[in-house]
Design a protein around this motif. Structure first.
Motif, PDB file in Angstrom:
ATOM      1  N   LYS A 146      -7.673  24.990  23.074  1.00 25.66           N
ATOM      2  CA  LYS A 146      -6.656  25.972  23.447  1.00 25.66           C
ATOM      3  C   LYS A 146      -5.896  25.487  24.673  1.00 25.66           C
ATOM      4  O   LYS A 146      -6.335  24.595  25.383  1.00 25.66           O
ATOM      5  N   ARG A 147      -4.774  26.106  24.884  1.00 23.77           N
ATOM      6  CA  ARG A 147      -3.950  25.770  26.044  1.00 23.77           C
ATOM      7  C   ARG A 147      -4.707  26.103  27.332  1.00 23.77           C
ATOM      8  O   ARG A 147      -5.514  27.027  27.387  1.00 23.77           O
ATOM      9  N   ASP A 148      -4.452  25.319  28.396  1.00 23.66           N
ATOM     10  CA  ASP A 148      -5.031  25.516  29.728  1.00 23.66           C
ATOM     11  C   ASP A 148      -6.543  25.329  29.746  1.00 23.66           C
ATOM     12  O   ASP A 148      -7.280  26.045  30.438  1.00 23.66           O
ATOM     13  N   THR A 162      -1.811  21.265  27.758  1.00 28.42           N
ATOM     14  CA  THR A 162      -0.539  21.993  27.882  1.00 28.42           C
ATOM     15  C   THR A 162       0.029  22.421  26.531  1.00 28.42           C
ATOM     16  O   THR A 162       0.663  23.468  26.433  1.00 28.42           O
ATOM     17  N   THR A 163      -0.166  21.625  25.502  1.00 27.90           N
ATOM     18  CA  THR A 163       0.359  21.939  24.174  1.00 27.90           C
ATOM     19  C   THR A 163      -0.713  21.647  23.141  1.00 27.90           C
ATOM     20  O   THR A 163      -1.380  20.609  23.211  1.00 27.90           O
ATOM     21  N   SER A 169      -3.461  17.432  20.638  1.00 28.40           N
ATOM     22  CA  SER A 169      -3.107  18.214  21.819  1.00 28.40           C
ATOM     23  C   SER A 169      -2.498  17.298  22.865  1.00 28.40           C
ATOM     24  O   SER A 169      -2.761  16.080  22.876  1.00 28.40           O
TER      25      SER A 169
END
Length: 344
Positions: A146-148, A162-163, A169
């Protein structure tokens, strides 16, 4: 000899006799009446045949070598190909051993910090978002990314996600100018913020402008709310320089990151944060200083026979005119006893 009727008749007769002898020899087998003559001929002509064979054999060997040269050349080529393939396999094995060591180191980091990680491989550099320091990894939403989320490797903090795509990713590296992470200093717990500066050391500003900081001090991540984007305790780097404040409220501290951002390969995405802050337990062990070798020199006592003639001459010679040879003993009057002519 001229070609006459008699010569032709003689030739025909000789040929007929030869065929007759051959027929008799074949029919006679081992008891052939011409066997003795054949052995006599072998005795006479055998040495000549061996000499001719000796002269002809090197030529035959050379011809055989030329004939077999194509096969030898093909065999050499085949061996060269096998050697090249072996070298490639060995090179691949060396790379695999290096990757195994890197993976093992990352798993030890995760174990020390109680991080639940998802292993991934860096498959590309750069990204469409235009970040200057990013990499693409081969893990995405299908792998629980997942992001972050925090990204680390065997050395320490790599960056954050980040993406996220289904199978890949994008990771913003910690040395990117747009990257900032909260830090905590080892032992003193001084808090600050580290910012990336590309290929230069990270720039860190501490909240306490008067905090005691020196080269060699080490920093870890402070952690974020709900452990996103950063989990606590991940090694960040080591202080290499401290700039004076120059009137500012805070000083700028430069930190060399543990991670080599130009040679990333195996990384881990933290998919589960630790239950408690690992504090400084994930930091690598400091190298022990080498023991200092102390050499003690014991002065040698003066020789009892008066070999130290420099002091004896100054003390024992009352008139100061003689030069002692070091073989006499001093008396109370200061004159040397048993002095030779050189000592007067």
């Amino acid at each position: 000899m001229r070609d006459t009727r008699e010569s032709r008749l003689l030739l025909v007769l000789l040929v007929a006799v030869a065929f007759a002898l051959i027929t008799v020899d074949i029919r006679g087998g081992e008891d052939s009446p011409v066997d003795g003559a054949r052995q006599a001929a072998a005795t006479v002509f055998g040495p000549v045949e061996r000499g001719v064979a000796t002269a002809v054999d090197p030529i035959g060997n050379a011809i055989g070598a030329v004939r077999d040269s194509g096969e030898t050349h093909d065999a050499v080529k085949a061996l060269e190909r096998e050697n090249q393939e072996l070298k490639q396999r060995l090179g691949s094995d060396d790379r695999n051993r290096s990757r195994v060591r890197e993976l093992d180191g990352m798993l030890k980091k995760a174990g020390a910090g109680q991080y639940g990680i998802k292993g991934a491989e860096v498959i590309a550099i750069g990204a469409a978002q235009g970040f200057s320091w990013t990499v693409t990894i081969d893990a995405g939403s299908n792998d629980g990314i997942k992001r972050d989320m925090t990204v680390l490797n065997a050395e320490g903090l790599v960056g954050r996600i980040t993406t996220v795509g289904p199978d890949t990713s994008t990771v913003l590296l910690a040395n990117d100018p747009d990257f900032t992470v909260g830090t905590r200093m080892e032992k003193t717990n001084e808090l600050g913020f580290a910012t990336g500066q590309g290929d230069r050391p990270l720039s860190v500003q501490f909240l306490n402008g008067k905090a005691k900081v020196k080269p060699g001090d080490r920093l870890v991540t402070f952690g974020s709310r709900a452990a996103k984007p950063f989990v606590p305790g991940v090694p960040v780097g080591e202080v290499v320089r401290v700039d004076p404040s120059g009137g500012d409220l805070t000083r700028t501290v430069y930190v060399r990151p543990y991670v080599g951002f130009t040679k990333l390969d195996i990384v881990g995405v933290v998919v589960q944060a630790p239950r408690t802050d690992p504090r400084d337990t994930v930091l690598p062990n400091k190298p022990r200083p080498a023991p200092t070798v102390t050499v003690t020199v014991t002065p040698k006592p003066p020789n009892e026979n008066g070999e130290n003639n420099g002091q004896n001459n100054a003390q024992n010679n009352g008139n100061g005119t003689g030069v002692g040879n070091g073989n006499g003993n001093a008396n109370p009057d200061g004159a040397a006893n048993n002095a030779n002519p050189d000592g007067q």
